[in-house]
Design an enzyme around this catalytic site. Structure first.
Site, PDB file in Angstrom:
ATOM      1  N   THR A 182      -0.567   7.777  -1.098  1.00 19.11           N
ATOM      2  CA  THR A 182      -1.807   7.838  -1.890  1.00 19.11           C
ATOM      3  C   THR A 182      -2.846   6.826  -1.405  1.00 19.11           C
ATOM      4  OG1 THR A 182      -1.023   6.167  -3.440  1.00 19.11           O
ATOM      5  CG2 THR A 182      -0.459   8.460  -3.939  1.00 19.11           C
ATOM      6  N   ARG A 227       0.863  -1.182   0.000  1.00 17.37           N
ATOM      7  CA  ARG A 227       0.000   0.000   0.000  1.00 17.37           C
ATOM      8  C   ARG A 227       0.893   1.222   0.000  1.00 17.37           C
ATOM      9  NH1 ARG A 227      -4.108   2.092   4.494  1.00 17.37           N
ATOM     10  NH2 ARG A 227      -2.480   2.716   5.919  1.00 17.37           N
ATOM     11  N   ASP A 243      -1.634  -1.699  11.897  1.00 14.75           N
ATOM     12  CA  ASP A 243      -1.134  -2.300  10.664  1.00 14.75           C
ATOM     13  C   ASP A 243      -0.963  -3.806  10.903  1.00 14.75           C
ATOM     14  OD1 ASP A 243       0.873  -3.415   8.790  1.00 14.75           O
ATOM     15  OD2 ASP A 243       0.937  -1.363   8.036  1.00 14.75           O
ATOM     16  N   ASP A 256       2.620  -5.130  10.333  1.00 13.00           N
ATOM     17  CA  ASP A 256       3.550  -4.732  11.404  1.00 13.00           C
ATOM     18  C   ASP A 256       3.226  -5.468  12.704  1.00 13.00           C
ATOM     19  OD1 ASP A 256       4.557  -2.985   9.573  1.00 13.00           O
ATOM     20  OD2 ASP A 256       3.975  -1.164  10.647  1.00 13.00           O
TER      21      ASP A 256
END
Ligand code: URA
Length: 207
Positions: free
Chosen positions: A106, A102, A198, A201
């Site tokens: 953006t 990702r 995340d 992560d």
């Protein structure tokens, strides 16, 4: 689109562990594995089976097996943590891979690899990605699968945002969504709120 939100006390407890910011990487991975088991179990509830004769040590009996074992498609990298449990539960499943990063600026999906069978016209597909956020990576994956004629697709995720669900609906792909939660929505960084952070992560450590 059909959406199944798995409402089960054990799923809710595992999701709580995953949401909690104090949860360590190994504990997060373990909770994801266990929750994936519950989601796969629910997703496969109505899977067609075929019957065949077996013998127990005592008598003749009838056995069952899946008519058409699915292709499991983890979306890398966060979906990796869901594969082991899914393939343990469905040992005859094949496994394909889609890699989408990702773009943090953006929030657009940036594909970097795919490894899928050419013809999926008679293979059910289960896409594994813990987070359905904007839906960008998932719509990209569904486009790839549609290009290989996949007709029976289940999206399995831990947490979904309403924006991601709307993106799947808008894409026009006929899929089924199985999730443990539909959360409030996305923040300005396209993270799910309250979400769990995340998911890559939290499993593997920050990049
Ligand atoms: N991907 C994640 O891992 N977490 C989010 O909240 C959104 C996208």
């Amino acid at each position: 689109m059909r959406t199944l939100v798995v409402d089960h006390p054990l799923a809710a407890a595992l999701l709580t562990t995953m949401r909690d910011a104090r949860t360590t990487n190994p504990t997060f991975r373990a909770a994801l594995r266990d929750l994936t088991g519950i989601l796969v179990y629910e997703a496969m509830r109505d899977a067609p089976v075929e019957r065949f004769p077996i013998a127990t040590p005592v008598a003749a009996a009838e056995g069952t097996r899946l008519n058409a074992p699915p292709l499991l498609v983890p979306v890398l990298r966060a979906g990796l943590g869901m594969v082991e449990t899914a393939e343990n539960l469905i040992p005859d499943a094949r496994i394909g891979f889609v890699g989408v990063a990702r773009d943090e600026e953006t929030h657009q999906p940036t594909p970097y690899m795919e490894s899928l069978p050419d013809d999926l016209s008679s293979t059910p597909v289960i896409v594994l990605d813990p987070m359905l956020a904007t839906g960008g990576s998932m719509v990209y994956t569904l486009d790839l699968l549609a290009g290989r004629k996949a007709r029976d697709i289940t999206v399995l995720c831990v947490v979904a945002a309403p924006e991601g669900i709307a993106a799947l609906e808008k894409s026009g792909h006929a899929v089924r969504l199985v999730t443990a939660s539909v959360d409030r929505g996305l923040n300005s960084d396209a993270y799910i709120v309250p979400g769990l952070g995340d998911a890559g992560d939290r499993q593997f450590g920050p990049r």
